[in-house]
Design a protein around this motif. Structure first.
Motif: not given
Length: 148
Positions: A45-47, A55-58, A64-65, A69-72
């Motif tokens: 995610y950092i990369m 970029c956005s959370q979306e 990354f499919s 909630g997991n991304i947040a």
């Protein structure tokens, strides 16, 4: 290679199992070398944020499919650890734009250098450009299949 220690790697194993094995072993190698950090697969995610400022959370959810909630949860951890920052998107105040911090910017080149060393040690060379291209095509097709 000691066949007894690698019994799980068989010609009959599903192709995706080999890819998963490669990914997990690369992460174990990176963690051993970057032992002061416990980022595991989250470093991806950092990369991505480093390579795609604003970029956005979306965007991460789609790339990354993973669930929102997991991304947040991962982004909160990355922010708390000082690798990324989130700024409110002035065009949509309900969304955030993501950036790497100075700490994140220092991490990425070190990680890439170590990752390149891992590739060399396992035998991935410039001659594998066509294979990399093909795997990228497969990854994109896989992403498109789940969007349909």
């Amino acid at each position: 290679m000691d066949d007894k220690s690698h019994q799980a790697i068989k010609d009959s194993s599903p192709f995706v199992a080999w890819i998963h094995n490669i990914s997990l072993n690369q992460q174990k190698y990176m963690k051993a070398k970057f032992n002061e950090l416990d980022l595991g697969h989250d470093v991806r995610y950092i990369m991505y944020i480093y390579d795609n400022p604003d970029c956005s959370q979306e965007d991460l959810v789609n790339m990354f499919s993973q669930s929102k909630g997991n991304i947040a949860k991962v982004l909160k951890k990355m922010e708390d650890e000082g690798f990324i920052k989130r700024d409110v998107n002035p065009e949509n105040r309900r969304k955030y734009m993501l950036y790497t911090t100075e700490k994140g910017n220092e991490l990425v080149p070190k990680y890439r250098e170590l990752s390149k060393k891992w590739e060399e040690e396992v035998g991935i060379t410039d001659k594998d450009a066509e294979l990399k291209k093909r795997l990228k095509e497969i990854a994109i097709r896989g992403m498109n299949l789940i969007e349909e």
